[in-house]
Motif scaffolding. Structure first.
Motif, PDB file in Angstrom:
ATOM      1  N   UNK A  54       4.400   7.667 -16.586  1.00 48.74           N
ATOM      2  CA  UNK A  54       3.770   8.651 -15.705  1.00 48.74           C
ATOM      3  C   UNK A  54       2.393   8.182 -15.245  1.00 48.74           C
ATOM      4  N   UNK A  55       2.230   6.874 -15.103  1.00 43.36           N
ATOM      5  CA  UNK A  55       0.950   6.334 -14.637  1.00 43.36           C
ATOM      6  C   UNK A  55       0.578   6.928 -13.284  1.00 43.36           C
ATOM      7  N   UNK A  56      -0.693   7.239 -13.118  1.00 46.70           N
ATOM      8  CA  UNK A  56      -1.171   7.838 -11.863  1.00 46.70           C
ATOM      9  C   UNK A  56      -1.731   6.758 -10.945  1.00 46.70           C
ATOM     10  N   UNK A  57      -1.791   7.073  -9.669  1.00 42.39           N
ATOM     11  CA  UNK A  57      -2.435   6.180  -8.716  1.00 42.39           C
ATOM     12  C   UNK A  57      -1.477   5.483  -7.780  1.00 42.39           C
ATOM     13  N   UNK A  58      -2.021   5.112  -6.611  1.00 46.35           N
ATOM     14  CA  UNK A  58      -1.268   4.413  -5.574  1.00 46.35           C
ATOM     15  C   UNK A  58      -1.863   3.038  -5.329  1.00 46.35           C
ATOM     16  N   UNK A  59      -1.023   2.105  -4.948  1.00 50.16           N
ATOM     17  CA  UNK A  59      -1.495   0.772  -4.578  1.00 50.16           C
ATOM     18  C   UNK A  59      -2.227   0.842  -3.243  1.00 50.16           C
ATOM     19  N   UNK A  60      -3.322   0.069  -3.136  1.00 48.70           N
ATOM     20  CA  UNK A  60      -4.115   0.035  -1.910  1.00 48.70           C
ATOM     21  C   UNK A  60      -4.453  -1.403  -1.547  1.00 48.70           C
ATOM     22  N   UNK A  61      -4.620  -1.650  -0.270  1.00 47.93           N
ATOM     23  CA  UNK A  61      -4.988  -2.974   0.220  1.00 47.93           C
ATOM     24  C   UNK A  61      -6.278  -3.443  -0.465  1.00 47.93           C
ATOM     25  N   UNK A  62      -6.264  -4.684  -0.958  1.00 48.72           N
ATOM     26  CA  UNK A  62      -7.449  -5.257  -1.578  1.00 48.72           C
ATOM     27  C   UNK A  62      -7.465  -5.164  -3.095  1.00 48.72           C
ATOM     28  N   UNK A  63      -6.503  -4.444  -3.666  1.00 48.85           N
ATOM     29  CA  UNK A  63      -6.409  -4.400  -5.128  1.00 48.85           C
ATOM     30  C   UNK A  63      -5.751  -5.678  -5.642  1.00 48.85           C
ATOM     31  N   UNK A  64      -6.197  -6.119  -6.816  1.00 47.14           N
ATOM     32  CA  UNK A  64      -5.590  -7.275  -7.463  1.00 47.14           C
ATOM     33  C   UNK A  64      -5.268  -6.896  -8.906  1.00 47.14           C
ATOM     34  N   UNK A  65      -4.035  -7.155  -9.307  1.00 42.36           N
ATOM     35  CA  UNK A  65      -3.602  -6.827 -10.667  1.00 42.36           C
ATOM     36  C   UNK A  65      -2.456  -7.750 -11.073  1.00 42.36           C
TER      37      UNK A  65
ATOM     38  N   UNK B 199       0.821  -1.211   0.000  1.00 41.16           N
ATOM     39  CA  UNK B 199       0.000   0.000   0.000  1.00 41.16           C
ATOM     40  C   UNK B 199       0.856   1.262   0.000  1.00 41.16           C
ATOM     41  N   UNK B 200       0.444   2.247  -0.808  1.00 42.93           N
ATOM     42  CA  UNK B 200       1.124   3.530  -0.866  1.00 42.93           C
ATOM     43  C   UNK B 200       2.157   3.666  -1.960  1.00 42.93           C
ATOM     44  N   UNK B 201       2.530   2.559  -2.581  1.00 44.37           N
ATOM     45  CA  UNK B 201       3.511   2.607  -3.672  1.00 44.37           C
ATOM     46  C   UNK B 201       2.814   3.078  -4.949  1.00 44.37           C
ATOM     47  N   UNK B 202       3.470   3.956  -5.694  1.00 42.75           N
ATOM     48  CA  UNK B 202       2.898   4.436  -6.955  1.00 42.75           C
ATOM     49  C   UNK B 202       3.002   3.351  -8.030  1.00 42.75           C
ATOM     50  N   UNK B 203       1.953   3.224  -8.843  1.00 45.12           N
ATOM     51  CA  UNK B 203       1.968   2.230  -9.914  1.00 45.12           C
ATOM     52  C   UNK B 203       3.141   2.457 -10.867  1.00 45.12           C
ATOM     53  N   UNK B 204       3.519   3.713 -11.052  1.00 47.08           N
ATOM     54  CA  UNK B 204       4.598   4.021 -11.999  1.00 47.08           C
ATOM     55  C   UNK B 204       5.950   3.446 -11.561  1.00 47.08           C
ATOM     56  N   UNK B 205       6.093   3.178 -10.251  1.00 50.12           N
ATOM     57  CA  UNK B 205       7.371   2.671  -9.760  1.00 50.12           C
ATOM     58  C   UNK B 205       7.681   1.264 -10.269  1.00 50.12           C
ATOM     59  N   UNK B 206       6.625   0.512 -10.618  1.00 49.90           N
ATOM     60  CA  UNK B 206       6.828  -0.831 -11.169  1.00 49.90           C
ATOM     61  C   UNK B 206       7.677  -0.752 -12.430  1.00 49.90           C
ATOM     62  N   UNK B 207       7.299   0.167 -13.328  1.00 44.13           N
ATOM     63  CA  UNK B 207       8.049   0.330 -14.570  1.00 44.13           C
ATOM     64  C   UNK B 207       9.470   0.802 -14.346  1.00 44.13           C
ATOM     65  N   UNK B 208       9.666   1.650 -13.350  1.00 48.05           N
ATOM     66  CA  UNK B 208      11.009   2.157 -13.059  1.00 48.05           C
ATOM     67  C   UNK B 208      11.939   1.020 -12.631  1.00 48.05           C
ATOM     68  N   UNK B 209      11.425   0.133 -11.777  1.00 44.53           N
ATOM     69  CA  UNK B 209      12.226  -0.993 -11.288  1.00 44.53           C
ATOM     70  C   UNK B 209      12.573  -1.949 -12.420  1.00 44.53           C
ATOM     71  N   UNK B 210      11.562  -2.278 -13.240  1.00 44.24           N
ATOM     72  CA  UNK B 210      11.775  -3.227 -14.337  1.00 44.24           C
ATOM     73  C   UNK B 210      12.728  -2.650 -15.379  1.00 44.24           C
ATOM     74  N   UNK B 211      12.499  -1.394 -15.756  1.00 40.48           N
ATOM     75  CA  UNK B 211      13.329  -0.774 -16.784  1.00 40.48           C
ATOM     76  C   UNK B 211      14.790  -0.689 -16.345  1.00 40.48           C
TER      77      UNK B 211
END
Length: 396
Positions: A322-333, A275-287
């Motif tokens: 530049x994806x917007x949004x934060x991860x929250x408890x209960x989300x599945x992706x 929770x609280x991590x920005x979705x855009x950070x996923x791409x930063x780590x992978x790239x």
């Protein structure tokens, strides 16, 4: 034919390598009575430079001849066009980027009437998904839905593991699809890809330069190939999605490094989910990890929300974004990085589904369905004790 010389062509056509006027022709193509187009060369030098890729035409012809004279053709095995809506007996024309070619595909597999089906199962058209508010709103799953997702994702994992055990040189990707189909319905599920926007098969099989959405067909896997199998199961009203890239026989060192790097990209991305991590950070780590390893990240496809819908918000790019949004408890992706050995750009085959690297170099992918928990992440499609040991780095 590495040491053979090209023969004099009857009339001038364009060189298959450089496009200049050509008067010479590959002698093997003459022997096999292949058209001069694609087999003519302007010089011995061009012929020798093109040989490593050109010789695959001879192998394909032999495979096609064997196939065309088999009983399978009598069972309506045909090439696929227009995203699965059209079949043709002729291999489509295309400026192929690598050595892989499409092969004919078999008829739709049957799903028992008693199995619950998504709304596209009959006519190929999703009805609820495109207009759902979950295309713009990230759903927080209820405890009941989370439990159903756990059950469905476990089935999906078991189905993928069944496919992994079957992979070896000589089997066709259609046979892999049959394993996936039968294992899915045996568990009481529906193979989600089947007829989704007219996709003709129960899973995706992406070989070598295919990035994603490869259609299972009559081609036999060869020693040295890599193949991604992408499985999604629909069960108790929800979808579970995962994929892995496997080695077929003895695979070259660079391909092994590509596959391992892709696996690591997914693992590193999963490690930051909470929770609280920005979705855009996923791409930063992978790239970051892919780039440091000398590889590139595909930009045309991304991770996605999943649940009662196969695809919904959030979209999760795997590159810097530049994806917007934060991860929250209960989300599945899902997170499902596609990593290329060469440049990141892709092209689409005439079937409307098969995405390939634009330079013909290899691509690998791994995917998990993930639940954001109060303190971190639960990998719903995680490997089981019974999962086959197919990745050397996991046993070291």
């Amino acid at each position: 034919m590495d040491g053979d010389s090209v023969t004099q062509a009857e009339s001038t056509v364009s060189c298959a390598r450089c496009g200049k006027p050509a008067h010479l022709q590959c002698p093997k193509c003459v022997e096999l009575k292949l058209p001069r187009e694609g087999a003519a060369f302007c010089s011995q030098d061009c012929f020798k430079a093109a040989w490593s890729s050109h010789k695959s035409v001879h192998v394909k012809l032999k495979n096609d001849e064997a196939f065309n004279h088999s009983e399978e053709l009598q069972k309506n095995w045909l090439y696929c066009l227009k995203k699965g809506q059209i079949r043709t007996p002729q291999c489509p024309h295309f400026d192929w980027t690598g050595t892989l070619r499409p092969y004919p595909i078999s008829k739709h597999r049957v799903v028992p009437a008693a199995i619950e089906k998504p709304d596209w199962a009959m006519d190929g058209i999703p009805k609820i998904e495109p207009s759902s508010d979950l295309q713009s709103r990230v759903e927080i799953k209820t405890p009941d839905k989370i439990e159903r997702m756990r059950e469905t994702c476990r089935i999906a994992r078991e189905v993928l593991d069944a496919a992994a055990r079957f992979i070896r040189p000589g089997v066709t990707t259609d046979e892999i699809d049959e394993v996936v189909h039968e294992a899915t319905i045996a568990a009481g599920g529906y193979p989600s890809p089947l007829n989704y926007h007219f996709f003709p098969k129960s899973c995706c099989t992406s070989v070598n330069e295919v990035i994603c959405h490869g259609i299972p067909d009559a081609r036999r896997l060869e020693d040295g190939d890599i193949v991604n199998v992408d499985v999604t199961v629909y069960y108790k009203g929800v979808h579970g999605d995962l994929n892995e890239t496997y080695f077929v026989g003895n695979v070259d060192e660079e391909s092994q490094r590509l596959v391992r790097c892709t696996y690591e990209c997914l693992e590193k991305a999963i490690s930051i989910v909470k929770p609280g991590v920005r979705f855009r950070e996923v791409g930063e780590v992978i790239n970051r990890h892919a780039s440091l390893s000398g590889f590139s990240v595909v930009k045309s496809y991304c991770g996605h929300g999943i649940g009662e819908l196969f695809h919904c918000a959030p979209n999760i790019p795997h590159y810097e974004n530049k994806a917007v949004g934060l991860m929250k408890k209960g989300q599945i992706f899902t997170i499902e990085p596609m990593i290329n050995a060469g440049i990141w750009r892709d092209r689409l085959w005439p079937d409307g589904w098969t995405a390939v690297t634009s330079d013909g170099k290899r691509s690998a992918q791994f995917e998990h369905t993930l639940l954001v928990t109060e303190t971190g992440v639960e990998v719903l499609t995680g490997r089981l004790q019974s999962s086959p040991h197919v990745f050397p780095w996991l046993s070291s």
